[in-house]
Design an enzyme around this catalytic site. Sequence first.
Site, PDB file in Angstrom:
ATOM      1  N   ARG A  31      -9.041   8.074 -15.112  1.00 30.73           N
ATOM      2  CA  ARG A  31     -10.226   7.076 -14.839  1.00 30.73           C
ATOM      3  C   ARG A  31     -10.931   6.286 -15.460  1.00 30.73           C
ATOM      4  O   ARG A  31     -11.106   5.206 -15.607  1.00 30.73           O
ATOM      5  CB  ARG A  31     -10.802   7.831 -13.572  1.00 30.73           C
ATOM      6  CG  ARG A  31     -11.642   6.917 -12.724  1.00 30.73           C
ATOM      7  CD  ARG A  31     -12.540   7.362 -11.571  1.00 30.73           C
ATOM      8  NE  ARG A  31     -11.443   8.383 -10.942  1.00 30.73           N
ATOM      9  CZ  ARG A  31     -12.213   9.328  -9.816  1.00 30.73           C
ATOM     10  NH1 ARG A  31     -13.479   9.257  -9.578  1.00 30.73           N
ATOM     11  NH2 ARG A  31     -11.387  10.199  -8.944  1.00 30.73           N
ATOM     12  N   HIS A  78      -2.192   2.555  -7.422  1.00 36.26           N
ATOM     13  CA  HIS A  78      -3.667   3.194  -7.347  1.00 36.26           C
ATOM     14  C   HIS A  78      -4.404   3.381  -6.162  1.00 36.26           C
ATOM     15  O   HIS A  78      -4.919   2.434  -5.390  1.00 36.26           O
ATOM     16  CB  HIS A  78      -4.607   1.906  -7.977  1.00 36.26           C
ATOM     17  CG  HIS A  78      -5.798   2.380  -8.773  1.00 36.26           C
ATOM     18  ND1 HIS A  78      -6.053   3.151  -9.929  1.00 36.26           N
ATOM     19  CD2 HIS A  78      -7.112   2.313  -8.393  1.00 36.26           C
ATOM     20  CE1 HIS A  78      -7.103   3.569 -10.187  1.00 36.26           C
ATOM     21  NE2 HIS A  78      -8.109   2.816  -9.353  1.00 36.26           N
ATOM     22  N   TYR A 122     -10.758 -14.844  -0.077  1.00 39.94           N
ATOM     23  CA  TYR A 122     -10.996 -16.113  -0.568  1.00 39.94           C
ATOM     24  C   TYR A 122     -10.509 -16.715  -1.707  1.00 39.94           C
ATOM     25  O   TYR A 122     -10.270 -17.978  -2.076  1.00 39.94           O
ATOM     26  CB  TYR A 122     -12.562 -16.486  -0.421  1.00 39.94           C
ATOM     27  CG  TYR A 122     -13.038 -16.407   1.099  1.00 39.94           C
ATOM     28  CD1 TYR A 122     -12.539 -17.283   2.208  1.00 39.94           C
ATOM     29  CD2 TYR A 122     -14.028 -15.265   1.309  1.00 39.94           C
ATOM     30  CE1 TYR A 122     -13.038 -16.660   3.373  1.00 39.94           C
ATOM     31  CE2 TYR A 122     -14.597 -14.902   2.774  1.00 39.94           C
ATOM     32  CZ  TYR A 122     -13.899 -15.938   3.755  1.00 39.94           C
ATOM     33  OH  TYR A 122     -14.406 -15.623   4.918  1.00 39.94           O
TER      34      TYR A 122
END
Length: 842
Positions: A31, A78, A122
């Site tokens: 990570r 993931h 968006y």
Amino acid sequence: MSEEGKIIKINIEEEMKTAYIDYSMSVIVSRALPDVRDGLKPVHRRILYDMSNELNLYSDKPHRKSARIVGDVLGKFHPHGDSSVYDAMVRMAQEWSMRYPLVDGQGNFGSVDGDSPAAMRYTEARMKKIADEVMADIEKDTVDFTLNFDDTIPEPTVLPTKIPLLLVNGTSGIAVGMATNMPPHNLSEVVDATCAYIDNPEIEVADLLKYVKAPDFPTGGIIYGYEGVREAFETGRGRVVIRAKSEIEHTHSGRECIVITEIPYMVNKAEMIKKIADLINEKKIEGISYINDESDRSGMRIVVILKQDAVASVVLNTLYKYTQLQSVFPVNNIALVDGRPVMLNLRDLIHHFVRHRHDVVVRRTRYDLAQAEKRAHILQGLLIALDHIDEIISIIRGSDTPDIAKASLMERFGLSEAQASAIIEMRLRALTGLERHKIQDEYDALCKMIEYYNEVLASEPLQMKIIKDELLEMKEKYGDERKTEVVFSAEEFNPEDFYADDEMVITISHMGYIKRTPLAEYRTQNRGGVGVKGSATRDEDFIEHIYVTTMHNTMLFFTEKGRCYWLKVYAIPEGTRASKGRAIQNVIQIEPDDKVRAYINVRRLDDKEYVDNNYIVMCTKEGVIKKTKLEAYSRPRQNGVNAITIKEGDELIDAALTSGHAEILIAAREGKAIRFPENTVRAIGRTGAGVKGISIEEGDEVIGMVCVEPENKKDILVLSENGYGKRTDLDDYRITNRGGKGVKTIQITEKTGKLISIQAVDDENDLMIINRSGITIRTAVTDIRLAGRATQGVKVINLRNGDQIASVMAVPKSEEPEEAPAAETTENQGEGAASAPETAQE
């Protein structure tokens, strides 16, 4: 209780220790820390792999919704929160976050002010062209793959990047018990350093520093000081100080303002401005009127307007101290090497990248060789078939099934199963002559490629050459100029190394404005010229002092109150010939009611023999003279020192550097001058008051002092305030005792005005004259002829509208041609009248 339901007792301390270690290793490896080979954390690697191999979002493909990319990465590779993936992808698209962004974002991806990006529904994204190079050759078995979290889809454990991403983009991450914080660098510099390492694997970090100068942040700025940079490169840990890039400008009203165009890396611009505003309101920072953010699409521009009496350099240093205009980037180069966290210096980082690229090139070459051999094997079979086409057709027509036909072909011609299958599937058009040539050409080309691949696999130097060539190609495609400047701090470098030792003119005005201007900017004119504008001054101001020196010299400033200050010439603000200059109080810390009256130009204050055998001779308006060893002034202090004790009503007017054997002349305003040997004046301490040099009448005052060394044959040039001047042989002034009244040095009349200047000159000097209106003239000393001690001289400069001379200085002769002469003057000057043509030029 059944066997399946049996409870096993364990030590809770051991269980917590084991569980925490497992958790921490998961965070470290999976990570928070990047892999040293491709410089990526798992989330970034998965995003790029999904965009390229799953969604085909290479740089030449259309953008796709960010939500689609995030969803695909979450579902396949993931299994964490969507914000973790979207935030990571957004950062890869921000030009102020990454030195070389890997994602091409379309839409609102945030701002340097800390504004959040638009929601993922968006925005759209695809890979940048440079990211294509990161994914290049991944399909050629160049890296290892592992199964994803649910063992359904393979994912790469590392990417086969051609770019040393860990160095060029840096990274940051907080693991458990450790953290990493690696700065970005310039791609061109990193490539050059990597190539140098390939050429010499034993190269030291100190040699690599010749290529990689320092970190190169995407927001630009200035790295201040180099020790932290060097330490980070050599050890993997260090502190890099970053300052905002700023300039001093002037508003329309003439007030100074600080304009900030670049800020330190990872600084939130809006929060920084708010912090400065708060400090202004709390009166913790003085001298700022207001601050305004004028940034737009063309770039960053933060304007700090200063108060009328504020000193820009002082305010800027205060901002550096109390705000994020100066920040520290703590370098901590920890990355995963073979799955283990390791602290790495610059050479280690380059070594591991080269090792990775070597592995990629070898695996790629093996893959290409296998593919080429496989294809050549098929083509070899097709060529055999074309050579025996009639027999081949006969065998195929006589066979009941394709399998029987394959077996017959394999037995008859010794073909492999793959070759036999290709022959059976061959189209009839391959029988044409043109197709036969194409197959033969392809086979010949493949044979050459196979030979080349075998050469590569057999030669490590050739493998390294391929790595180097590909790196240079990356530099050619994506390399750019540095964005971050490196400025050495005062403790780390000799500033003289950065300035050529050019000749400079130092001008100081009556109201205390100072500047340096290259001597070459001043032109030579004939005697009597009107001159060129030498300085822009206020109506009530005028140029009072003009001195010639060089950039590397140290200047000792002597004020009329008897103080001495030190300043290197390059530290004096530069200005054009027409500029006003900077208030001297902003350059050296003199008292507001004090004025600089003289300077001494020295080079070697650290040379004991030099400072012990040279002297400072000072003269005051009341005729007091004082001599002190230069050694007393060889230890600069920021606030200056007392050079002479001045009595009330008196003031220092001049100071000079001597060898201890000079002839001293002191001249008074009413036209008298005295000459006596320097050795008649005893050297005293720095705080002494001195002795009488010349006796003057009440109302008279000393206007200047000349010190002539015995080996330097000089004439004495005097000039009156109305522009009359002459040269006189030094021997015309008889030697007298110190403290006498002196002899006549110029005939003072109403026409000539009072004596204004006395200078020691020779034929290698020019005369620079500045009058009270700021007009400058430069004329050759040879244009002023020798005349007797008691004459009034020739007119050296034409003065207009009651103007008077303010300052005179002998300077080295100019090599420039003279200006074209104008009409001759007809005015008779009396004895020593002007005979040369005169120039009138504005």
